[in-house]
Design a protein around this motif. Structure first.
Motif, PDB file in Angstrom:
ATOM      1  N   LYS A 297       4.221   1.955   2.124  1.00 11.99           N
ATOM      2  CA  LYS A 297       5.097   2.748   1.307  1.00 11.99           C
ATOM      3  C   LYS A 297       4.559   4.381   1.631  1.00 11.99           C
ATOM      4  CE  LYS A 297       7.182   4.305  -2.957  1.00 11.99           C
ATOM      5  NZ  LYS A 297       7.340   4.386  -4.327  1.00 11.99           N
ATOM      6  N   SER A 298       5.389   5.351   1.964  1.00  9.21           N
ATOM      7  CA  SER A 298       4.773   6.711   1.955  1.00  9.21           C
ATOM      8  C   SER A 298       5.727   7.869   1.210  1.00  9.21           C
ATOM      9  CB  SER A 298       4.731   7.117   3.561  1.00  9.21           C
ATOM     10  OG  SER A 298       6.097   7.245   3.885  1.00  9.21           O
TER      11      SER A 298
ATOM     12  N   ASP B  33      -9.603   9.399   0.414  1.00  8.09           N
ATOM     13  CA  ASP B  33      -9.528  10.443   1.635  1.00  8.09           C
ATOM     14  C   ASP B  33      -9.498   9.400   2.808  1.00  8.09           C
ATOM     15  OD1 ASP B  33     -10.032  12.467   3.487  1.00  8.09           O
ATOM     16  OD2 ASP B  33     -12.263  11.840   3.090  1.00  8.09           O
ATOM     17  N   VAL B  34      -8.224   9.004   3.142  1.00  9.34           N
ATOM     18  CA  VAL B  34      -8.160   8.245   4.293  1.00  9.34           C
ATOM     19  C   VAL B  34      -8.288   8.771   5.665  1.00  9.34           C
ATOM     20  CG1 VAL B  34      -6.557   6.324   3.175  1.00  9.34           C
ATOM     21  CG2 VAL B  34      -5.541   8.299   3.768  1.00  9.34           C
TER      22      VAL B  34
ATOM     23  N   PRO C 231       1.055  -1.105  -0.143  1.00 10.09           N
ATOM     24  CA  PRO C 231      -0.154   0.053   0.079  1.00 10.09           C
ATOM     25  C   PRO C 231       0.805   1.326   0.018  1.00 10.09           C
ATOM     26  CG  PRO C 231      -0.591  -1.566   1.656  1.00 10.09           C
ATOM     27  CD  PRO C 231       0.797  -1.881   1.140  1.00 10.09           C
ATOM     28  N   HIS C 232       0.247   2.345  -0.538  1.00 13.10           N
ATOM     29  CA  HIS C 232       1.036   3.642  -0.664  1.00 13.10           C
ATOM     30  C   HIS C 232       0.228   4.671  -0.174  1.00 13.10           C
ATOM     31  CE1 HIS C 232       4.054   6.012  -3.465  1.00 13.10           C
ATOM     32  NE2 HIS C 232       3.769   6.708  -2.348  1.00 13.10           N
ATOM     33  N   LEU C 233       0.759   5.477   1.038  1.00  8.94           N
ATOM     34  CA  LEU C 233       0.019   6.613   1.711  1.00  8.94           C
ATOM     35  C   LEU C 233       0.905   8.012   1.104  1.00  8.94           C
ATOM     36  CD1 LEU C 233      -1.903   7.898   3.850  1.00  8.94           C
ATOM     37  CD2 LEU C 233       0.031   7.553   5.249  1.00  8.94           C
TER      38      LEU C 233
ATOM     39  N   ASN D 168      -2.623   9.999  -9.284  1.00 10.94           N
ATOM     40  CA  ASN D 168      -1.449   9.188  -9.370  1.00 10.94           C
ATOM     41  C   ASN D 168      -1.873   7.838  -9.105  1.00 10.94           C
ATOM     42  OD1 ASN D 168       0.539   8.034  -8.814  1.00 10.94           O
ATOM     43  ND2 ASN D 168       1.802   9.455  -7.748  1.00 10.94           N
ATOM     44  N   PRO D 169      -1.877   6.911 -10.031  1.00  8.01           N
ATOM     45  CA  PRO D 169      -2.412   5.560  -9.570  1.00  8.01           C
ATOM     46  C   PRO D 169      -1.626   4.734  -8.792  1.00  8.01           C
ATOM     47  CG  PRO D 169      -1.343   5.582 -11.996  1.00  8.01           C
ATOM     48  CD  PRO D 169      -1.446   7.091 -11.301  1.00  8.01           C
ATOM     49  N   LEU D 170      -0.325   5.179  -8.436  1.00  7.39           N
ATOM     50  CA  LEU D 170       0.334   4.558  -7.634  1.00  7.39           C
ATOM     51  C   LEU D 170       0.069   5.035  -6.084  1.00  7.39           C
ATOM     52  CD1 LEU D 170       3.885   5.431  -9.270  1.00  7.39           C
ATOM     53  CD2 LEU D 170       2.506   3.003  -9.263  1.00  7.39           C
ATOM     54  N   ILE D 171      -0.616   5.807  -5.530  1.00 12.13           N
ATOM     55  CA  ILE D 171      -1.016   6.339  -4.478  1.00 12.13           C
ATOM     56  C   ILE D 171      -2.345   5.758  -4.145  1.00 12.13           C
ATOM     57  CG2 ILE D 171      -1.634   8.335  -3.043  1.00 12.13           C
ATOM     58  CD1 ILE D 171       1.156   8.678  -3.279  1.00 12.13           C
ATOM     59  N   ASP D 172      -2.596   5.103  -3.120  1.00 13.68           N
ATOM     60  CA  ASP D 172      -3.898   4.189  -2.550  1.00 13.68           C
ATOM     61  C   ASP D 172      -4.837   5.398  -1.970  1.00 13.68           C
ATOM     62  OD1 ASP D 172      -3.550   1.805  -3.438  1.00 13.68           O
ATOM     63  OD2 ASP D 172      -1.839   1.609  -2.022  1.00 13.68           O
TER      64      ASP D 172
END
Ligand code: NAP
Length: 293
Positions: A65-66, A120-121, A35-37, A90-94
């Motif tokens: 990943k951040s 919107d986490v 996952p990528h924040l 950005n498709p790499l950011i969840d």
């Protein structure tokens, strides 16, 4: 009375392990990634910088990943909106967060509205907030979710109880009051939401089974304001002038011995808030509709 302290540190460790396992099983093994924040920080507010650093560290420790975008003091709203748009696309950011508070010249509502609700986490976008109010699956704000989880995992029954929330902020008081009253086994409480215009707050707190205090005033809730056996959740994080340590919104020593359960500060709600951001990031990664599961 024997007061049990609700240990947020310990529970956060357990939940981090659960999230780690879930990342390995359903993201790493199935999607072949982590996952990528995304985090957008503006200005040089020291507390915000400390919070962001600890969020980055928590991500590292758990296998998320951040990526941090740090915009300088005085950065114009347009630039911030551009960075948000990049994160949205950005498709790499969840999922991502914009660290609050923002500088005064930036319109906070406009910023929150510009975040893609699916990313919107923090759960602050009105779409997520509205869904939460309507009991529809969505991202819940981390502190409110952390408090609910702390109660649930300590087998504290909420239904039928009278909850008094002190403070009605968007990030803590209001969301937790909504969650505690929703039709659910982890809700179904009768909630009284109090704030700075509530006269004689102790008239309410003395009747409460559960008291959640989020006012930002050190030692606001005193033992004499509660009934014996109540459950007290201290959300406050205040740095006192003459004391180096962090103080909660609860006067710990007068409440300890009278409450049945109490959250310490530090080590109560704070670690639960941090771990719930990780949980929301995991959920965002699992929810992705553009990937095969
Ligand atoms: P906030 O936005 O400043 O809101 C404070 C709320 O308290 C407001 O609704 C205000 O009423 C109410 N209030 C102020 N004085 C009062 C009084 N004398 N009697 C009754 N209500 C009063 O604060 P927040 O962001 O919710 O944060 C509250 C505290 O929690 C702070 O110490 C903050 O650092 C901490 N916090 C901790 C965590 C965590 O993870 N542990 C997370 C977030 C925040 P009005 O609406 O009428 O102004």
């Amino acid at each position: 009375m024997n007061t049990k302290l609700l240990n947020g540190n310990q529970l956060a460790i357990e939940i981090r392990k659960e999230i780690s396992k879930e990342i390995e099983k359903n993201i790493l093994n199935k999607k072949k990634r982590v996952p990528h924040l995304g985090i957008i920080l503006t200005g040089n507010n020291r507390s915000s910088m400390t919070y962001v650093n600890s969020k980055i560290k928590e991500c590292q420790n758990i296998g998320i990943k951040s990526s941090l975008i740090h915009l300088p003091v005085g950065c114009i709203e347009k630039k911030l909106l551009e960075e948000i748009n990049k994160m949205n696309q950005n498709p790499l950011i969840d999922g991502f967060i914009v660290q609050l508070p923002l500088e005064k010249h930036i319109n906070q509502d406009k910023i929150i509205l510009s975040i893609d609700p699916n990313k919107d986490v923090d759960g602050f976008h009105p779409e997520n907030f509205g869904k939460m109010a309507l009991n529809i699956k969505s991202f819940f704000p981390a502190t409110a979710l952390g408090i609910l989880t702390l109660l649930e995992r300590n087998q504290i029954k909420i239904p039928g109880k009278h909850t008094v929330v002190i403070g009605r902020s968007r990030i803590v008081g209001r969301p937790i009051s909504i969650l505690m009253s929703r039709r659910s086994n982890s809700g179904n409480s009768t909630v009284t939401l109090t704030h700075s215009h509530t006269p004689n707050i102790e008239d309410y707190t003395k009747q409460a089974d559960i008291i959640i205090v989020a006012v930002g005033i050190p030692k606001f809730l005193k033992g004499r304001m509660i009934k014996k056996g109540s459950i007290v959740i201290d959300v406050g994080i205040n740095s006192a002038k003459n004391e180096k340590k962090i103080l909660g919104d609860v006067d710990f020593y007068s409440v300890y011995g009278k409450a049945s359960y109490l959250t310490p500060v530090p080590g109560g709600v704070g670690p639960m808030t941090r771990v719930m951001l990780l949980k929301n990031t995991l959920i965002a990664a699992l929810n992705r509709k553009d990937e095969k599961n």
